[in-house]
Design an enzyme around this catalytic site. Structure first.
Site, short mmCIF file in Angstrom:
data_model
loop_
_atom_site.label_atom_id
_atom_site.label_comp_id
_atom_site.label_asym_id
_atom_site.label_seq_id
_atom_site.Cartn_x
_atom_site.Cartn_y
_atom_site.Cartn_z
N SER A 8 0.82 -1.30 0.38
CA SER A 8 0.19 0.07 -0.41
C SER A 8 0.61 1.76 -0.14
CB SER A 8 -0.66 -0.33 1.53
OG SER A 8 -1.90 -1.43 1.52
N HIS B 79 -1.45 -2.83 -6.67
CA HIS B 79 -1.94 -2.81 -6.19
C HIS B 79 -3.72 -2.52 -6.07
CE1 HIS B 79 -2.68 0.52 -2.39
NE2 HIS B 79 -3.06 -0.30 -2.29
N GLU C 61 -4.11 -0.21 -8.88
CA GLU C 61 -3.24 1.30 -9.03
C GLU C 61 -1.47 0.83 -8.88
OE1 GLU C 61 -2.02 2.60 -5.43
OE2 GLU C 61 -2.01 5.14 -6.51
N ASN D 36 -3.13 5.89 -1.17
CA ASN D 36 -2.94 6.24 0.13
C ASN D 36 -2.51 7.65 0.50
OD1 ASN D 36 -4.15 4.00 1.29
ND2 ASN D 36 -2.89 2.32 0.55
#
Ligand code: NAD
Length: 285
Positions: free
Chosen positions: A119, A140, A152, A190
């Protein structure tokens, strides 16, 4: 896309979901975890998720059986010696990921791509633990993997165009939409999400509002499907803290994890996956 042999290391909530979507698209997938019990839990979670698709008539019972036949489990990384691709989804711990990548580099054939579902952790640093940094990439997936459309893709400094193109094509072949992020702590999703969650933790810590009221406020006031505490419990508070720590170290003081989050993790309140986070969950439901 041709059928591939794919290894998924870590059979927790993300690893199981990633293995499921890859097997649903026709690939042979081997799940690896530290114990047979963990591997069994991952395979059981996949079977349960497929049952939901059967009930919703998105797949048939026969489809479910075919998908399960494409899945196998092991506790040995050495069983990935004919993998075309490995997706690593172990806990968010840089030392652990580097150790696994160094081992995989010795096991996986020369053409194999090594992807991490991290992440937040630097793909460039993970790649440096191998002798094939151009074949290391971030893949991701979002949680829950069978439902969420986004992957991602994170390019490390040395990730080759060929590796990126192969991983993008694979993600699109499993009906995901891809975006590219460059290798900064937290990438895109994130980088934007975690400060909001952290601010919600501070808002409770400082007495601005209750967990429940902040969740209602953010759902009805900003049209989010889950409030920040529901979402953090769903991600896992241990994972949320690990991500914030990476962002704090890499990006500076404004990402300092709220002490309340640290306390919950210290208490073992890891969120929905253990039945207790900011909320309490009944595992029978
Ligand atoms: P989890 O705690 O559900 O699962 C982690 C799994 O890794 C466990 O089953 C554990 O036994 C296994 N593991 C630990 N050490 C191992 C080893 N040496 N070999 C094999 N398996 C090992 O965590 P998760 O939520 O599935 O997260 C996994 C990764 O995915 C993390 O990097 C996390 O940041 C990332 N991620 C999580 C989310 C989320 O919402 N939870 C979303 C996207 C990405």
């Amino acid at each position: 896309m041709d059928k591939k042999n794919i290894g998924v290391v870590g059979s927790g909530q993300m690893g199981a979901g990633i293995a499921q979507v890859l097997a649903q698209s026709g690939h042979d997938v081997m799940l690896v975890d530290v114990s047979q019990e963990r591997v069994g839990q991952g395979l059981a979670a996949i079977a349960k998720s497929l049952d939901r698709f059967v009930r919703k008539e998105k797949i048939t019972g026969a489809d479910k059986d075919t998908i399960l036949e494409r899945l196998s489990g092991t506790t040995k990384l050495t069983d990935l010696s004919d993998a075309d691709l490995v997706v690593e989804a172990v806990s968010e711990d840089e030392g652990l990921k580097k150790k696994i990548f160094a081992e995989l580099d010795q096991i996986v054939p020369a053409h194999g791509i090594l992807a991490s579902n991290t992440s937040s952790i630097s793909i460039t640093r993970i790649a440096a633990a191998t002798n094939r940094p151009e074949q290391v990439i971030g893949m991701h997936f979002m949680n829950p993997v069978p439902i969420m459309k986004l992957v991602e893709i994170v390019r490390g400094l040395q990730t080759s165009d060929g590796t990126y193109e192969q991983v993008r094509a694979l993600a699109e072949s499993v009906q995901k939409v891809t975006v590219v992020a460059h290798d900064f702590p937290g990438f895109i999703v994130n980088r934007v999400l975690m400060p909001m969650l952290n601010e919600a933790f501070y808002a409770v810590h400082e007495g601005v509002g209750s967990v429940e009221d902040i969740d209602v406020a953010m759902k009805l006031g900003t049209n989010q499907p889950m409030g920040p505490f529901e979402l953090a419990d769903f991600i896992g508070l241990d994972t949320t803290l690990a991500i914030l720590n990476v962002m704090h170290e890499g990006l500076g003081a404004r990402y300092f994890p709220c002490p309340l989050l640290q306390q919950y993790v210290d208490a073992g309140y890891y969120g929905r996956k253990v039945g207790r986070g900011f909320y309490t969950y009944d595992s029978s439901k």
